[in-house]
Design an enzyme around this catalytic site. Structure first.
Site, PDB file in Angstrom:
ATOM      1  CG  ASP A   1      -0.354  -0.004   2.518  1.00 34.22           C
ATOM      2  OD1 ASP A   1       0.881  -0.175   2.601  1.00 34.22           O
ATOM      3  OD2 ASP A   1      -1.086   0.163   3.520  1.00 34.22           O
ATOM      4  CB  SER A   2       4.584   1.699  -0.224  1.00 29.72           C
ATOM      5  OG  SER A   2       4.755   0.574  -1.061  1.00 29.72           O
TER       6      SER A   2
ATOM      7  CG  ASP B   1       0.481  -3.945   2.179  1.00 25.44           C
ATOM      8  OD1 ASP B   1       0.504  -4.691   3.184  1.00 25.44           O
ATOM      9  OD2 ASP B   1       1.356  -3.087   1.936  1.00 25.44           O
TER      10      ASP B   1
ATOM     11  CE  LYS C   1       3.367  -5.657   3.792  1.00 30.02           C
ATOM     12  NZ  LYS C   1       2.948  -4.528   4.659  1.00 30.02           N
TER      13      LYS C   1
ATOM     14  CD  GLU D   1       1.011  -1.364   7.872  1.00 32.68           C
ATOM     15  OE1 GLU D   1       0.774  -0.490   8.738  1.00 32.68           O
ATOM     16  OE2 GLU D   1       1.381  -1.095   6.720  1.00 32.68           O
TER      17      GLU D   1
ATOM     18  CD  GLU E   1       8.354  -0.118   7.090  1.00 35.51           C
ATOM     19  OE1 GLU E   1       7.402  -0.864   6.805  1.00 35.51           O
ATOM     20  OE2 GLU E   1       8.503   1.030   6.625  1.00 35.51           O
TER      21      GLU E   1
HETATM   22  O1  KIV Z   1       3.693  -1.074   1.545  1.00 28.83           O
HETATM   23  C1  KIV Z   1       4.855  -1.505   1.424  1.00 28.83           C
HETATM   24  O2  KIV Z   1       5.508  -1.378   0.378  1.00 28.83           O
HETATM   25  C2  KIV Z   1       5.443  -2.186   2.570  1.00 28.83           C
HETATM   26  C3  KIV Z   1       6.906  -2.472   2.536  1.00 28.83           C
HETATM   27  C4  KIV Z   1       7.677  -1.233   2.694  1.00 28.83           C
HETATM   28  C5  KIV Z   1       7.297  -3.519   3.511  1.00 28.83           C
HETATM   29  O3  KIV Z   1       4.758  -2.477   3.497  1.00 28.83           O
END
Ligand code: KIV
Length: 271
Positions: free
Chosen positions: A53-54, A92, A120, A122, A189
């Site tokens: 989600d970056s 994510d 994924k 968090e 992270e």
């Molecule tokens: O969203 C993302 O790209 C991430 C990585 C930086 C681990 O969570």
């Protein structure tokens, strides 16, 4: 023998990554968002790709990951899945789409149907029930501890986590509980290298570090950082395009340096 990148021969699975952890062989992960980059990752032998989600910041121009929606994640997971048939694809789950186990199941189903092989999420021990809910139903889960960007406003900024013994103990305990609940992978992270090493030693799931030193089972970097596209790059990242001059070369150099234990070095590490 030094590692030389080569195209993946067959699809990478959760079992492949567990076997690599057991054999002490590091695997490569790249956070990327589109079909051509995903295809290049497969050609370079990148074992896992993360549709992070970056993308809220790297592609869409937001100043955090918080505005990212399910529809945006699905759009990018579908693109990556079209470009790459061999790497393990993680998707994510965006902010507040897994606040309850039931909500997580509904939304994780959509990410998997878009082409991801794993989702994924968090957060710490509060997610143990969600991890059980998903993994019991056949959805592999990557947990994410340390600096969790979706909680940036609670954390008070993008800072290294687990620097004091009390906070380090909490992260260690979270990792143990998520491992016990059945999580398949763990992203760490921005934590001190010594903490990442302790966690990697105690959990059965493979760990993937970003700003967590060199002793995790794998490394992940964001493609924009690898290619020098980030205006203020984080300390833990490296611009591999600078020394290679082309995109496939940059990806290959990143893979080589991780596999050969050259990246990350002390200058990319927190203690
Ligand atoms: O969203 C993302 O790209 C991430 C990585 C930086 C681990 O969570």
């Amino acid at each position: 023998m030094p590692y030389a990148p080569a195209e993946l021969e067959k699809p990478v699975t959760v079992q492949t990554l567990r076997r690599m952890k057991a054999d002490g062989e590091k695997f490569i992960t790249v956070a990327l968002y589109d079909a051509p980059m995903a295809a290049m990752a497969q050609k370079t032998g990148v074992e896992a790709v993360l549709v992070g989600d970056s993308l809220g910041m790297t592609v869409l121009g937001y100043d955090s990951t918080i505005p990212v929606t399910m529809e945006q994640m699905i759009y990018h997971v579908e693109a990556v899945a079209r470009g790459n048939r061999k790497s393990l694809i993680m998707g994510d789950m965006p902010f507040m789409t897994y606040a309850t186990p039931e909500q997580a199941l509904t939304n994780a189903t959509r990410i998997m149907q878009a082409g991801a092989h794993m989702v994924k999420i968090e957060g710490g021990a509060w997610l143990a029930e969600t991890v059980r809910m998903l993994t019991d139903r056949g959805i592999p889960v990557c947990a994410h501890l340390g600096l969790t960007p979706q909680s940036v406003h609670k954390l008070g900024g993008y800072r290294v986590q687990g620097r004091d013994e009390e906070q380090a103990g909490e992260i260690l305990d979270d990792a143990a509980q998520l491992d016990e609940a059945g999580a398949d992978l763990l992203v760490l992270e921005c934590v001190p290298a010594s903490l990442a090493r302790r966690i990697t030693d105690i959990v059965s799931m493979p760990t993937i570090g970003i700003g967590a030193g060199r002793d995790t089972d794998a490394q992940v970097l964001v493609i924009n950082d690898i290619l020098g596209l980030t205006e203020t790059p984080p300390k833990f990242s490296k611009n591999f395009l600078e020394e290679t001059g082309n995109i496939p070369g940059a990806l290959r150099k990143y893979a080589e340096d991780v596999k050969n234990g050259i990246f990350p070095d002390a200058s990319h590490t927190f203690e």
